[in-house]
Design a protein around this motif. Structure first.
Motif, PDB file in Angstrom:
ATOM      1  N   UNK A  58      -3.025-110.113  39.045  1.00 41.22           N
ATOM      2  CA  UNK A  58      -3.979-109.074  38.682  1.00 41.22           C
ATOM      3  C   UNK A  58      -3.365-107.703  38.920  1.00 41.22           C
ATOM      4  N   UNK A  59      -3.456-106.822  37.923  1.00 39.06           N
ATOM      5  CA  UNK A  59      -2.854-105.490  38.038  1.00 39.06           C
ATOM      6  C   UNK A  59      -3.781-104.482  37.378  1.00 39.06           C
ATOM      7  N   UNK A  60      -3.895-103.325  38.038  1.00 37.42           N
ATOM      8  CA  UNK A  60      -4.706-102.262  37.428  1.00 37.42           C
ATOM      9  C   UNK A  60      -3.869-101.370  36.517  1.00 37.42           C
ATOM     10  N   UNK A  61      -2.562-101.565  36.542  1.00 38.90           N
ATOM     11  CA  UNK A  61      -1.658-100.756  35.699  1.00 38.90           C
ATOM     12  C   UNK A  61      -1.345-101.427  34.365  1.00 38.90           C
ATOM     13  N   UNK A  62      -1.233-102.755  34.384  1.00 36.93           N
ATOM     14  CA  UNK A  62      -0.882-103.470  33.165  1.00 36.93           C
ATOM     15  C   UNK A  62      -1.874-104.584  32.922  1.00 36.93           C
ATOM     16  N   UNK A  63      -2.565-104.510  31.790  1.00 29.35           N
ATOM     17  CA  UNK A  63      -3.529-105.547  31.407  1.00 29.35           C
ATOM     18  C   UNK A  63      -2.982-106.259  30.176  1.00 29.35           C
ATOM     19  N   UNK A  64      -2.252-107.346  30.440  1.00 34.47           N
ATOM     20  CA  UNK A  64      -1.584-108.079  29.361  1.00 34.47           C
ATOM     21  C   UNK A  64      -2.577-108.608  28.339  1.00 34.47           C
ATOM     22  N   UNK A  65      -3.712-109.080  28.798  1.00 38.37           N
ATOM     23  CA  UNK A  65      -4.717-109.633  27.875  1.00 38.37           C
ATOM     24  C   UNK A  65      -5.245-108.550  26.934  1.00 38.37           C
ATOM     25  N   UNK A  66      -5.452-107.349  27.500  1.00 36.75           N
ATOM     26  CA  UNK A  66      -5.941-106.255  26.673  1.00 36.75           C
ATOM     27  C   UNK A  66      -4.905-105.848  25.629  1.00 36.75           C
ATOM     28  N   UNK A  67      -3.630-105.860  26.030  1.00 38.11           N
ATOM     29  CA  UNK A  67      -2.569-105.502  25.079  1.00 38.11           C
ATOM     30  C   UNK A  67      -2.527-106.470  23.901  1.00 38.11           C
ATOM     31  N   UNK A  68      -2.643-107.772  24.228  1.00 35.37           N
ATOM     32  CA  UNK A  68      -2.642-108.780  23.161  1.00 35.37           C
ATOM     33  C   UNK A  68      -3.856-108.594  22.255  1.00 35.37           C
ATOM     34  N   UNK A  69      -5.006-108.313  22.868  1.00 40.28           N
ATOM     35  CA  UNK A  69      -6.227-108.115  22.089  1.00 40.28           C
ATOM     36  C   UNK A  69      -6.110-106.895  21.184  1.00 40.28           C
ATOM     37  N   UNK A  70      -5.482-105.830  21.719  1.00 40.48           N
ATOM     38  CA  UNK A  70      -5.303-104.607  20.915  1.00 40.48           C
ATOM     39  C   UNK A  70      -4.375-104.873  19.729  1.00 40.48           C
ATOM     40  N   UNK A  71      -3.279-105.587  19.974  1.00 44.19           N
ATOM     41  CA  UNK A  71      -2.347-105.904  18.884  1.00 44.19           C
ATOM     42  C   UNK A  71      -3.032-106.728  17.802  1.00 44.19           C
ATOM     43  N   UNK A  72      -3.817-107.712  18.251  1.00 43.35           N
ATOM     44  CA  UNK A  72      -4.538-108.556  17.286  1.00 43.35           C
ATOM     45  C   UNK A  72      -5.546-107.735  16.495  1.00 43.35           C
TER      46      UNK A  72
END
Length: 328
Positions: free
Chosen positions: A3-17
């Protein structure tokens, strides 16, 4: 999973999609709104290039077909005039017969001569007025004051620059007067004027814009013109007069046949040009038109994907907030 407050990998994938879905959705909406799957070179460079070339050919064909339409109108106008002139010549034929049957009556000759002259005037008026957009195929000069700008017609028959020309009908008429078996029955002399009746040898020295005051059959003294139509080896005066008007009818019939031939050619080329234009239009459509049923299905699918991507991004964004529970 860290868990990180700086990098949200799931959000990045969702944004790309979501971005990819938005791009596809925008393209599909453009297809639906225009009805075309290829609107510019970026959609499909090869199809766009070919469609532009075909569209250019279609524009050229449109110009050719417009020229053929104008040519058809000119020919039809001239054909109508020739038909009316033939009717008048047949009237003169009857008047000449009346003239030769009453050759001993000065008053009858005068009255019949006046009728012939008036009919000759009508022939020249018809010939002058057979003008469409400045083109007249029956006169010999473009200076008779009724808007005539040319005495020939040139029209394109293909994109390759092939042309057909209708010209010199006035000269052909006078030429036709010296051909055929009837020509040997009289001494034809073309008039020195530019009128159609001069080309037919029925008047002399009459310009196309002038009104006739006499005819070739009768002298100013109201007697038969036995100087021009001298009895002899070519037949009697009456026979020569009849032969002249019959040859005039034959000459105009020849012109009518030529116009009919040109009309058939124009009609055939116009029909072919229209069919070819339709085929090119269908070809362009096959390259660029969208399948609207498929586009509708794709639009629905992408709208669903967009909603799901937004939902996924919302879930991904909420994950970082769960970190707060670790410090309570």
């Amino acid at each position: 999973m860290t868990l990180s407050i700086n990098t949200n990998a799931s959000a990045l994938v969702a944004i790309e999609t979501l971005d990819a879905t938005q791009t596809s959705l925008s393209n599909t909406e453009n297809v639906v709104s225009t009805g075309k799957k290829v609107n510019n070179a970026s959609d499909n460079a090869a199809a766009y290039s070919i469609s532009q070339q075909l569209s250019g050919q279609n524009s050229g064909l449109s110009a050719v077909n417009s020229g053929l339409t104008f040519a058809a109108q000119v020919v039809n106008t001239t054909t109508t005039a020739v038909s009316s002139i033939l009717t008048d010549l047949k009237s003169i034929q009857g008047l000449v017969n009346t003239l030769t049957n009453n050759q001993t009556s000065s008053s009858s000759i005068s009255d019949t001569s006046d009728s012939i002259t008036q009919t000759l005037n009508a022939i020249n008026v018809i010939a002058r007025n057979a003008t469409l957009n400045g083109v007249n195929l029956l006169v010999n000069a473009a200076t008779d004051g009724v808007g005539i700008q040319g005495t020939s017609l040139t029209y394109l028959t293909s994109l390759g620059g092939d042309t057909n020309v209708i010209s010199g009908l006035h000269t052909e008429i006078s030429g036709a007067m010296t051909s055929g078996a009837l020509a040997s029955s009289f001494s034809y002399a073309k008039g020195s004027g530019s009128s159609l009746t001069d080309a037919l040898g029925l008047t002399t020295g009459l310009a196309s814009s002038e009104a006739a005051s006499a005819n070739i059959f009768v002298t100013s003294g109201n007697s038969l013109n036995t100087t021009t139509f001298a009895s002899g080896a070519s037949g009697s005066t009456a026979q020569q007069m009849v032969a002249l008007i019959e040859q005039a009818i034959t000459a105009m019939t020849t012109i009518a046949s030529k116009l009919g031939s040109n009309s058939s050619i124009i009609s055939s080329m116009s029909s072919f040009g229209t069919t070819l234009s339709d085929n090119i239009t269908q070809g362009v459509g096959a390259l660029t038109d969208a399948d609207m049923s498929a586009a509708s299905a794709q639009l629905t699918s992408l709208q669903t994907k967009q909603s799901l991507a937004i939902k996924s991004l919302t879930i991904a964004n909420s994950q970082s907030q769960s970190i707060l529970s670790l410090f309570q």
